[in-house]
Motif scaffolding. Sequence first.
Motif, PDB file in Angstrom:
ATOM      1  N   PHE A 125      18.363  12.643  -8.441  1.00 59.54           N
ATOM      2  CA  PHE A 125      19.237  13.057  -9.527  1.00 59.54           C
ATOM      3  C   PHE A 125      19.965  11.868 -10.145  1.00 59.54           C
ATOM      4  O   PHE A 125      20.174  11.823 -11.352  1.00 59.54           O
ATOM      5  N   THR A 126      20.373  10.920  -9.313  1.00 59.55           N
ATOM      6  CA  THR A 126      21.105   9.750  -9.813  1.00 59.55           C
ATOM      7  C   THR A 126      20.200   8.557 -10.070  1.00 59.55           C
ATOM      8  O   THR A 126      20.599   7.616 -10.752  1.00 59.55           O
ATOM      9  N   PHE A 127      18.983   8.578  -9.533  1.00 59.39           N
ATOM     10  CA  PHE A 127      18.052   7.453  -9.624  1.00 59.39           C
ATOM     11  C   PHE A 127      16.646   8.053  -9.772  1.00 59.39           C
ATOM     12  O   PHE A 127      15.912   8.190  -8.798  1.00 59.39           O
ATOM     13  N   PRO A 128      16.256   8.446 -10.990  1.00 56.59           N
ATOM     14  CA  PRO A 128      15.041   9.245 -11.192  1.00 56.59           C
ATOM     15  C   PRO A 128      13.755   8.649 -10.648  1.00 56.59           C
ATOM     16  O   PRO A 128      12.839   9.400 -10.286  1.00 56.59           O
ATOM     17  N   LEU A 129      13.645   7.325 -10.551  1.00 59.11           N
ATOM     18  CA  LEU A 129      12.415   6.731 -10.045  1.00 59.11           C
ATOM     19  C   LEU A 129      12.126   7.161  -8.601  1.00 59.11           C
ATOM     20  O   LEU A 129      10.982   7.142  -8.146  1.00 59.11           O
ATOM     21  N   LEU A 130      13.174   7.572  -7.868  1.00 60.52           N
ATOM     22  CA  LEU A 130      12.968   8.011  -6.494  1.00 60.52           C
ATOM     23  C   LEU A 130      12.106   9.274  -6.420  1.00 60.52           C
ATOM     24  O   LEU A 130      11.569   9.603  -5.368  1.00 60.52           O
ATOM     25  N   ASN A 131      11.957   9.989  -7.534  1.00 59.15           N
ATOM     26  CA  ASN A 131      11.024  11.111  -7.574  1.00 59.15           C
ATOM     27  C   ASN A 131       9.596  10.660  -7.317  1.00 59.15           C
ATOM     28  O   ASN A 131       8.801  11.377  -6.701  1.00 59.15           O
ATOM     29  N   TYR A 132       9.250   9.461  -7.810  1.00 59.11           N
ATOM     30  CA  TYR A 132       7.916   8.913  -7.591  1.00 59.11           C
ATOM     31  C   TYR A 132       7.767   8.424  -6.156  1.00 59.11           C
ATOM     32  O   TYR A 132       6.713   8.553  -5.552  1.00 59.11           O
ATOM     33  N   LEU A 133       8.844   7.830  -5.611  1.00 57.50           N
ATOM     34  CA  LEU A 133       8.775   7.251  -4.275  1.00 57.50           C
ATOM     35  C   LEU A 133       8.912   8.296  -3.172  1.00 57.50           C
ATOM     36  O   LEU A 133       8.503   8.056  -2.036  1.00 57.50           O
ATOM     37  N   ARG A 134       9.535   9.451  -3.481  1.00 56.14           N
ATOM     38  CA  ARG A 134       9.829  10.465  -2.475  1.00 56.14           C
ATOM     39  C   ARG A 134      10.735   9.898  -1.376  1.00 56.14           C
ATOM     40  O   ARG A 134      10.545  10.156  -0.192  1.00 56.14           O
ATOM     41  N   LEU A 135      11.717   9.102  -1.791  1.00 55.14           N
ATOM     42  CA  LEU A 135      12.668   8.501  -0.862  1.00 55.14           C
ATOM     43  C   LEU A 135      14.071   8.638  -1.429  1.00 55.14           C
ATOM     44  O   LEU A 135      14.258   8.777  -2.641  1.00 55.14           O
ATOM     45  N   SER A 136      15.077   8.573  -0.562  1.00 52.16           N
ATOM     46  CA  SER A 136      16.468   8.506  -0.994  1.00 52.16           C
ATOM     47  C   SER A 136      17.229   7.564  -0.067  1.00 52.16           C
ATOM     48  O   SER A 136      16.660   7.041   0.902  1.00 52.16           O
ATOM     49  N   PHE A 137      18.524   7.366  -0.347  1.00 53.41           N
ATOM     50  CA  PHE A 137      19.278   6.315   0.328  1.00 53.41           C
ATOM     51  C   PHE A 137      20.734   6.749   0.466  1.00 53.41           C
ATOM     52  O   PHE A 137      21.259   7.490  -0.369  1.00 53.41           O
ATOM     53  N   ALA A 138      21.382   6.297   1.529  1.00 45.47           N
ATOM     54  CA  ALA A 138      22.803   6.587   1.734  1.00 45.47           C
ATOM     55  C   ALA A 138      23.479   5.387   2.372  1.00 45.47           C
ATOM     56  O   ALA A 138      22.858   4.633   3.130  1.00 45.47           O
ATOM     57  N   GLN A 148       9.243   0.607   4.123  1.00 45.45           N
ATOM     58  CA  GLN A 148       7.972   0.901   3.474  1.00 45.45           C
ATOM     59  C   GLN A 148       7.491   2.251   3.997  1.00 45.45           C
ATOM     60  O   GLN A 148       7.286   2.421   5.201  1.00 45.45           O
ATOM     61  N   ASP A 149       7.321   3.221   3.111  1.00 45.42           N
ATOM     62  CA  ASP A 149       6.995   4.590   3.506  1.00 45.42           C
ATOM     63  C   ASP A 149       5.482   4.766   3.585  1.00 45.42           C
ATOM     64  O   ASP A 149       4.834   5.257   2.662  1.00 45.42           O
ATOM     65  N   ASN A 150       4.902   4.390   4.729  1.00 42.19           N
ATOM     66  CA  ASN A 150       3.452   4.325   4.870  1.00 42.19           C
ATOM     67  C   ASN A 150       2.777   5.690   4.868  1.00 42.19           C
ATOM     68  O   ASN A 150       1.581   5.793   4.588  1.00 42.19           O
ATOM     69  N   SER A 151       3.505   6.756   5.195  1.00 39.66           N
ATOM     70  CA  SER A 151       2.923   8.099   5.199  1.00 39.66           C
ATOM     71  C   SER A 151       3.091   8.817   3.871  1.00 39.66           C
ATOM     72  O   SER A 151       2.733   9.985   3.738  1.00 39.66           O
ATOM     73  N   ASN A 152       3.634   8.129   2.901  1.00 37.37           N
ATOM     74  CA  ASN A 152       3.817   8.715   1.583  1.00 37.37           C
ATOM     75  C   ASN A 152       2.470   9.080   0.959  1.00 37.37           C
ATOM     76  O   ASN A 152       1.465   8.410   1.195  1.00 37.37           O
ATOM     77  N   ASN A 153       2.455  10.121   0.147  1.00 35.14           N
ATOM     78  CA  ASN A 153       1.215  10.547  -0.504  1.00 35.14           C
ATOM     79  C   ASN A 153       0.625   9.459  -1.395  1.00 35.14           C
ATOM     80  O   ASN A 153      -0.578   9.488  -1.685  1.00 35.14           O
ATOM     81  N   ALA A 154       1.453   8.516  -1.842  1.00 37.80           N
ATOM     82  CA  ALA A 154       0.946   7.432  -2.683  1.00 37.80           C
ATOM     83  C   ALA A 154       0.040   6.478  -1.911  1.00 37.80           C
ATOM     84  O   ALA A 154      -0.739   5.742  -2.511  1.00 37.80           O
ATOM     85  N   ASN A 155       0.142   6.473  -0.580  1.00 39.14           N
ATOM     86  CA  ASN A 155      -0.693   5.614   0.257  1.00 39.14           C
ATOM     87  C   ASN A 155      -1.876   6.419   0.777  1.00 39.14           C
ATOM     88  O   ASN A 155      -1.701   7.338   1.573  1.00 39.14           O
ATOM     89  N   GLN A 156      -3.072   6.066   0.351  1.00 41.58           N
ATOM     90  CA  GLN A 156      -4.263   6.783   0.794  1.00 41.58           C
ATOM     91  C   GLN A 156      -5.069   5.978   1.804  1.00 41.58           C
ATOM     92  O   GLN A 156      -6.206   6.325   2.127  1.00 41.58           O
ATOM     93  N   ASN A 158       0.804  -1.219   0.000  1.00 40.39           N
ATOM     94  CA  ASN A 158       0.000   0.000   0.000  1.00 40.39           C
ATOM     95  C   ASN A 158       0.839   1.272   0.000  1.00 40.39           C
ATOM     96  O   ASN A 158       0.297   2.375  -0.025  1.00 40.39           O
ATOM     97  N   ALA A 159       2.153   1.138   0.005  1.00 42.69           N
ATOM     98  CA  ALA A 159       3.034   2.304   0.049  1.00 42.69           C
ATOM     99  C   ALA A 159       4.323   1.985  -0.715  1.00 42.69           C
ATOM    100  O   ALA A 159       4.661   0.814  -0.927  1.00 42.69           O
ATOM    101  N   PRO A 160       5.062   3.007  -1.133  1.00 38.60           N
ATOM    102  CA  PRO A 160       6.323   2.764  -1.835  1.00 38.60           C
ATOM    103  C   PRO A 160       7.321   2.014  -0.959  1.00 38.60           C
ATOM    104  O   PRO A 160       7.313   2.136   0.269  1.00 38.60           O
ATOM    105  N   VAL A 161       8.205   1.270  -1.614  1.00 36.82           N
ATOM    106  CA  VAL A 161       9.191   0.440  -0.926  1.00 36.82           C
ATOM    107  C   VAL A 161      10.577   0.760  -1.473  1.00 36.82           C
ATOM    108  O   VAL A 161      10.766   0.892  -2.687  1.00 36.82           O
TER     109      VAL A 161
END
Length: 453
Positions: free
Chosen positions: A306-319, A172-180, A90-93
Motif C-alpha cells: 500500500f505504501t510501496f507499490p513495487l512490493l506487489n511485484y516482489l511479494r515482500l514487505s518490511f518492518a 533474497q526470496d528464492n521461493s518467490n514465484n518469480a524464481n523458476q 534469480n529471485a527478488p531482493v
Amino acid sequence: MARTFFSALSLVLLISSASAYKGSGGSASWQKGECDITRINAQEPSFRVESEGGVSEFWDHNSEDFQCAGVSFHRHIIRTRGLMLPAYHNAPVLAYVLQGRGIFGVVISGCPETFESPQQQPEKEVRGGKFSTDRHQQIEYLKQGDVIAIRAGDAHWTYNNGDEELVIVVVQDNSNNANQLDQNPRSFLLAGNPEIAQQQEQMKRFRGSRGQQHEMGNIFRGLSNEILAEAFDVDEETARKLKSEKDERGPIVIVEKELQVIKPPFRHNGLEETVCSAKIRENINNPSRADIYNPQAGRLSTVNSFTFPLLNYLRLSFAKAVLYRNAIMAPHWLTNAHSIMYITRGESRVQVVNHKGQAVFDGQVRAGQVLVVPQNFAVVKQANEEGCEWVEFQTNANAMINTLSGRTSAMRGLPLDVVANAYQISREEAERIKYSRQETLFFSGSRSSYATQ
C-alpha cells in the motif's frame, strides 16, 4: 490519546484485511518450504568474500530455518569509493541500509535512458557512429533507513560516495514465484571475477555450513571473444576484457577517482504509472511515520504494497521496530508470512513456539544476528536494559499480524465465559486476562523478566 487511538485502529485494520488479501500477495516460500522445525537458531554469517572495496557476508541458506522461509540473507560492507559491480539475481531482493550513504542504479530492460550528459559537450567518434558523452537509466540516492526493492532479473549496482562504510543487509526470496530455478541463491555478475575471491576465502568460513554456497559468476566468461566482439561491435581485445579473467579485485572494487555519473536531483517520487517510473526506494527511519507507537515502550514502522507499490511485484514487505528498556512486544504471529529478523542494535530475549506447543527458540539475540520465525509460529520479544532495535523482512507483500494479548488481541475478542471455561479459571481471572493490558502491541517493562530463563 489521538496517537493511541490511531495506533489501535491501524492494527485492527491490518488484522481485519488479512482475509481480503489472502492469495493475492503471498510469496510461494510459505507454501513450499519445509517447516517441520523443532529448533531455531540465532545465526551469524557462515561465509564471506573479501574484495578490494569491501566485504560480502552470507548466512547459510541450507539451514532448516532459511529453507523453511525459502530465503537467503546477505550483508555487504562497502568502503568509501567502493563500487559493487553490476549484477542481477534469480529471485527478488529487498535490501535495507543500516549505515552510510551512496548512490545506486537499477537497469530495467526497455526503459528509457532518463539521464543524459549536457548536449553542449562534444560528441565522440566511435566505431559504428557517434555518441554523446553518456546516457544511462535512473540513479537514486541511498541513505541510512532506506528500503530498496529490486525485481528478479533486474541488473543493479551500488557506489559509496560517503565518508564512512556503507552497510546493507539483503534478503533474497528464492521461493518467490518469480524464481523458476531451484531455491539456491544465484548472482549473475556483469563484471568482475568473484571466483578468485571465493577461492581465497575458502578457509575463512565462520562456521561449517552444509551444501553449496551462494553461487556467482561473470556471465560474459562463457561467451566467445568473437561473439562478444560482434555483439558489441568492438575489437576482440576489448571484448576479452568484458570477461575480467585476471581481475582479482572481487565483486566490490575501489574507484580511484570519484565515480563520474549524472547524479539525480534530490526529489520525491511521484505517482507510479509504469515499471520504469515506479518508486524503488522508501525511507523508514523517521519516527514520525510509525504505524504503532507507545511512548513508554516503543514503535513499529512498516512498508508494504500500500505504501510501496513495487512490493506487489516482489511479494515482500518490511518492518522496523524499536523496543525501549525492558519493554515487551506482545506475543503474536504473522498470519501469512515468514519473518526474517535482523537485530540492528542492542539485545533481545526471544521465545518462539511451534504448532506442537514446543519452544523452538528461547534465548538472547544480539546485534548482527538473524532469527527466522516461520509463518504462524508464536513469538514474543523483550528488550534488555539498553533497549533493542531490529528490522524484519517478511515474505508477503502485506504481512499481517495477530496478537495474543493487548487491546486488539485474539484473547480480547473471545467471550468471557469461553476464556473462563477454556482455562478452568474464574470469571474474575478471565476478566484480568482479557482487560488488564490496554496497549495494542508494545508493553512497558514494569515487570521485567529479561533475566529469567
